[in-house]
Design a protein around this motif. Structure first.
Motif, PDB file in Angstrom:
ATOM      1  N   GLY A   1       0.842   5.819  -1.305  1.00 28.71           N
ATOM      2  CA  GLY A   1       0.149   6.995  -1.825  1.00 28.71           C
ATOM      3  C   GLY A   1      -0.241   7.970  -0.748  1.00 28.71           C
ATOM      4  N   GLU A   2      -0.330   7.507   0.475  1.00 27.96           N
ATOM      5  CA  GLU A   2      -0.733   8.355   1.592  1.00 27.96           C
ATOM      6  C   GLU A   2      -0.380   7.589   2.868  1.00 27.96           C
TER       7      GLU A   2
ATOM      8  N   ASN B   1      -3.211  15.666   0.536  1.00 24.21           N
ATOM      9  CA  ASN B   1      -3.380  14.337  -0.024  1.00 24.21           C
ATOM     10  C   ASN B   1      -4.804  13.858   0.268  1.00 24.21           C
TER      11      ASN B   1
ATOM     12  N   ILE C   1       6.636   8.537   8.313  1.00 28.60           N
ATOM     13  CA  ILE C   1       6.372   9.764   7.546  1.00 28.60           C
ATOM     14  C   ILE C   1       5.281  10.526   8.282  1.00 28.60           C
TER      15      ILE C   1
ATOM     16  N   GLU D   1       7.741  11.838  -8.213  1.00 26.01           N
ATOM     17  CA  GLU D   1       9.097  12.186  -8.629  1.00 26.01           C
ATOM     18  C   GLU D   1      10.034  10.987  -8.624  1.00 26.01           C
TER      19      GLU D   1
ATOM     20  N   MET E   1       0.823  -1.204   0.000  1.00 24.24           N
ATOM     21  CA  MET E   1       0.000   0.000   0.000  1.00 24.24           C
ATOM     22  C   MET E   1       0.855   1.251   0.000  1.00 24.24           C
TER      23      MET E   1
HETATM   24  P1  AMP Z   1       2.297  11.387  -5.123  1.00 26.71           P
HETATM   25  O1  AMP Z   1       3.441  12.060  -5.789  1.00 26.71           O
HETATM   26  O2  AMP Z   1       0.979  11.843  -5.617  1.00 26.71           O
HETATM   27  O3  AMP Z   1       2.458   9.893  -5.154  1.00 26.71           O
HETATM   28  O4  AMP Z   1       2.315  11.815  -3.604  1.00 26.71           O
HETATM   29  C1  AMP Z   1       3.470  11.625  -2.845  1.00 26.71           C
HETATM   30  C2  AMP Z   1       3.214  12.010  -1.429  1.00 26.71           C
HETATM   31  O5  AMP Z   1       2.225  11.147  -0.854  1.00 26.71           O
HETATM   32  C3  AMP Z   1       4.421  11.866  -0.553  1.00 26.71           C
HETATM   33  O6  AMP Z   1       5.277  12.982  -0.624  1.00 26.71           O
HETATM   34  C4  AMP Z   1       3.783  11.681   0.817  1.00 26.71           C
HETATM   35  O7  AMP Z   1       3.380  12.914   1.350  1.00 26.71           O
HETATM   36  C5  AMP Z   1       2.548  10.863   0.494  1.00 26.71           C
HETATM   37  N1  AMP Z   1       2.813   9.410   0.630  1.00 26.71           N
HETATM   38  C6  AMP Z   1       2.981   8.513  -0.353  1.00 26.71           C
HETATM   39  N2  AMP Z   1       3.142   7.267   0.146  1.00 26.71           N
HETATM   40  C7  AMP Z   1       3.096   7.374   1.483  1.00 26.71           C
HETATM   41  C8  AMP Z   1       3.212   6.439   2.583  1.00 26.71           C
HETATM   42  N3  AMP Z   1       3.385   5.141   2.374  1.00 26.71           N
HETATM   43  N4  AMP Z   1       3.133   6.947   3.834  1.00 26.71           N
HETATM   44  C9  AMP Z   1       2.958   8.269   4.051  1.00 26.71           C
HETATM   45  N5  AMP Z   1       2.830   9.184   3.080  1.00 26.71           N
HETATM   46  C10 AMP Z   1       2.891   8.751   1.798  1.00 26.71           C
END
Ligand code: AMP
Length: 628
Positions: free
Chosen positions: A364-365, A501, A492, A391, A362
């Motif tokens: 994305g957040e 998000n 995180i 990125e 899992m």
């Molecule tokens: P995106 O570029 O849309 O995939 O968003 C990336 C951002 O989503 C990251 O900089 C984090 O803030 C958040 N994010 C993605 N995966 C996680 C995770 N496993 N745990 C906490 N935050 C995450």
């Protein structure tokens, strides 16, 4: 975690040796001469001089061993259709689409914008671009005309491929009218628009510009298009993502480094083998979809499932029924999808045979502990939280069962992935922090293979945005807070910037504010992300009106709120629509005029707003509280 640490160490300290070994996982038409050229930091060029092609690695390379095995399984609970494509059939489809694009003059380096729902034609279009060396830019179907127009202007695609419509939860969402509107707003319109007509939403083709996909497909049936071999650093795609400015950033990815990162991660992180089946419930419009619906599984010789539908239709067992029917080995989803399931009958988790499934990944957040616990108990499978960004293209932090099985901790995406020299730094001094100290998560360059190489058309912005925010150190900032506990597990802790998000979708609050401000009644606005049980965060808007007296009547205010939401819907898409827009006569600001977002968030979440010594007018914060 000795083996994970050891692998990580050699990926950083014996970089050339490590990555030249990983590079053996992909086909190189011409071998590379140098593993890494980092002579112009922070720009990294991986596998210099090597020639390869993503489409070849995903399709052609597997024809000898798996031509007649399923490679793409499309299931749509939206239109009640399913289709299984073997690798040979994908080869035929992709070649035909490559031929139709070539006939429109598409050559290496040209951009093709793809605005499509989760249909096989979208995957074929991406792979066809890769075959030709054309650069695709997939725009998520939930985005609307203004978002689209910005992306068209930035990428200046020669051709756009779109569908007449998508469908979500049984409701048709037209794409073609949004595309027409976007093109009319755009200053760099495409020459041609190829439309996949699903028969969901009637439209009038624009004469001389619009072409019908199915007609062209027939015309090019059986045509084979030779692979265009690309130097490793040649761009493969541009994927736009939100930042703190209103202008989205075109994340540019290379070819060879990306192929290697995906092939490698499919083994080491996802612990998979050729011939297995992979289900990723993301969308092709997001980075997770690019990497682990389309390219990763196919490059690794696996079958990928493309699912058009929600996790709860026809019932909340649909995803698990797919696992059972197609013997899924690896599944990848987002915390929001699981939080949605939590509200449904838990017996559905036990109804299907999930014996093929190794683990649920899992990302994305943030994956909150209760959700992780709930799904782990329900499935009886390892839950692997992994942390990354558009990125980086692949995980920065994750458990890596292909290297070593480790105990995971709920709430933590575990450990740094090899290739990422990731640190927690003090945001003021730039110093490395110790255990349990909160700081900014940063990556010491070079970024590994597969990570972004620059911002499309704007090298200076790439350096300014990502490598200039930590004092005294030219390191890549993730703009996330984090910490490492005493046992080495990473956590995180939210964004350091104004990116929010919502249900795993990354949104820039500035973009939403600009959309709200474009309403003639609005003078200024502030949008913040507020904690939400289901979606992780939701956007809350606060607007100062030009003439608040005109909307003193509650009915008028309500209508205005509806109008503003509709405007955001039309401009940016439903994903960006704030949960509420409240009207106030002033926004809480510092004396220097900066909106005190953190204080607004705290008030919205019922917390103490903290230090307010810099606030210009404390009553503005009171108004926010009263408006809730
Ligand atoms: P995106 O570029 O849309 O995939 O968003 C990336 C951002 O989503 C990251 O900089 C984090 O803030 C958040 N994010 C993605 N995966 C996680 C995770 N496993 N745990 C906490 N935050 C995450």
């Amino acid at each position: 975690m000795q083996a994970i640490k050891g692998t990580h160490h050699s990926s950083i300290h014996e970089r050339d040796l490590f990555w030249s070994k990983e590079a053996e996982l992909v086909h190189w038409e011409t071998p590379f001469e140098q593993v890494l050229d980092f002579s112009n930091p922070p720009f990294a060029k991986w596998f210099v001089g090597g020639q390869t092609n993503l489409c070849f690695n995903a399709i052609d390379r597997w024809l000898e061993s798996q031509a007649d095995e399923p490679a793409l399984i499309w299931v749509s609970t939206e239109v009640e259709q399913e289709k299984i494509y073997t690798r040979r059939q994908i080869y035929q489809e992709v070649n035909a689409v490559a031929a139709m694009l070539a006939a429109q003059g598409i050559r290496q380096g040209d951009r093709v914008l793809i605005y499509m729902p989760m249909v096989p034609e979208a995957v074929f279009a991406m792979l066809a671009c890769a075959r030709l060396g054309a650069i695709h830019s997939v725009v998520f179907g939930g985005f609307a005309s203004v978002n689209l127009a910005q992306r068209i202007d930035d990428a200046s695609p020669k051709v756009i491929i779109c569908a007449d419509a998508g469908s979500r939860g049984g409701k048709v969402t037209p794409y073609k009218p949004l595309m027409d509107k976007a093109i009319s707003l755009s200053t760099r319109p495409p020459e041609k628009v190829i439309v996949v007509d699903r028969g969901l939403f009637p439209f009038e083709p624009v004469p001389g510009r619009d072409l019908d996909y199915a007609t062209l497909r027939k015309q090019f049936d059986g045509v084979e298009v030779p692979v265009t071999w690309l130097e490793s650093s040649a761009p493969s795609y541009v994927l736009y993502t939100s930042g703190t400015t209103g202008k989205p950033k075109g994340v540019q990815r290379d070819t060879g480094g990306y192929a290697v990162a995906l092939a490698s991660s499919m083994q080491r992180i996802f612990n998979g083998q050729p011939g297995e089946t992979y289900l990723c419930t993301s969308d092709i419009g997001w980075v997770v979809g690019h990497s682990y619906i389309v390219y990763g599984p196919l490059i690794a010789g696996q079958t990928t499932i493309l699912y058009e539908g929600t996790p709860v239709r026809p019932d909340a067992g649909i995803l698990w029924s797919l696992v059972e029917r197609f013997k899924v080995n690896t599944m990848f989803s987002a915390p929001t999808a699981i939080r949605v399931l939590k509200k449904q009958d838990p017996a559905l988790l036990k109804k299907y045979d999930l014996s093929s499934l190794r683990a649920l990944y899992m990302a994305g957040e943030p994956l909150d502990e209760p959700t992780a616990q709930w799904i782990a108990d329900g499935l009886g499978k390892p839950i692997i939280d992994n942390y990354w960004q558009t990125e980086t293209g692949w995980p920065i932090l994750a458990a890596q069962p292909g290297i070593e099985h480790v105990q995971t901790k709920f709430g933590s995406p575990s450990f740094p992935v090899y290739g990422f020299d990731v640190r927690v730094l003090n945001e003021q001094t730039g110093e490395d922090l110790g255990p349990d100290e909160k700081g900014v998560v940063a990556i010491v360059p070079p970024l590994p293979p597969g990570a972004m190489t620059t911002i499309w058309g704007d090298d200076a912005r790439f350096v300014d945005t990502y490598f200039s925010s930590i004092p005294g150190r030219k390191v890549y900032s993730t703009f996330d807070w984090g910490l490492v506990d005493k046992e080495g597990y990473w956590f995180i802790l939210g964004r350091t910037d104004d990116v929010i998000n919502v249900a795993g979708h990354r949104l820039g609050t500035r973009e939403i504010e600009e959309s709200i401000n474009s309403h003639p009644a609005v003078a200024e606005s502030a949008v913040v992300g507020v904690a939400d049980q289901l979606k992780g965060q939701v956007a809350m808007g606060f607007a100062v009106l030009r003439d608040s007296a005109a909307y003193a009547d509650p009915a008028a205010a309500m209508k205005l709120e509806g109008d503003i939401m509709k405007r955001v819907d039309e401009q940016l898409g439903p994903v960006a629509r704030p949960a509420r827009v409240r009207f106030v006569t002033a926004l809480p600001k510092t004396r220097s005029g900066k909106v005190l977002r953190r204080a607004i968030v705290a008030v919205c979440e019922g917390r103490d707003p903290g230090d307010l010594t810099t606030i210009e007018d404390p009553s503005a914060l009171e108004q926010i509280k009263d408006s809730l």
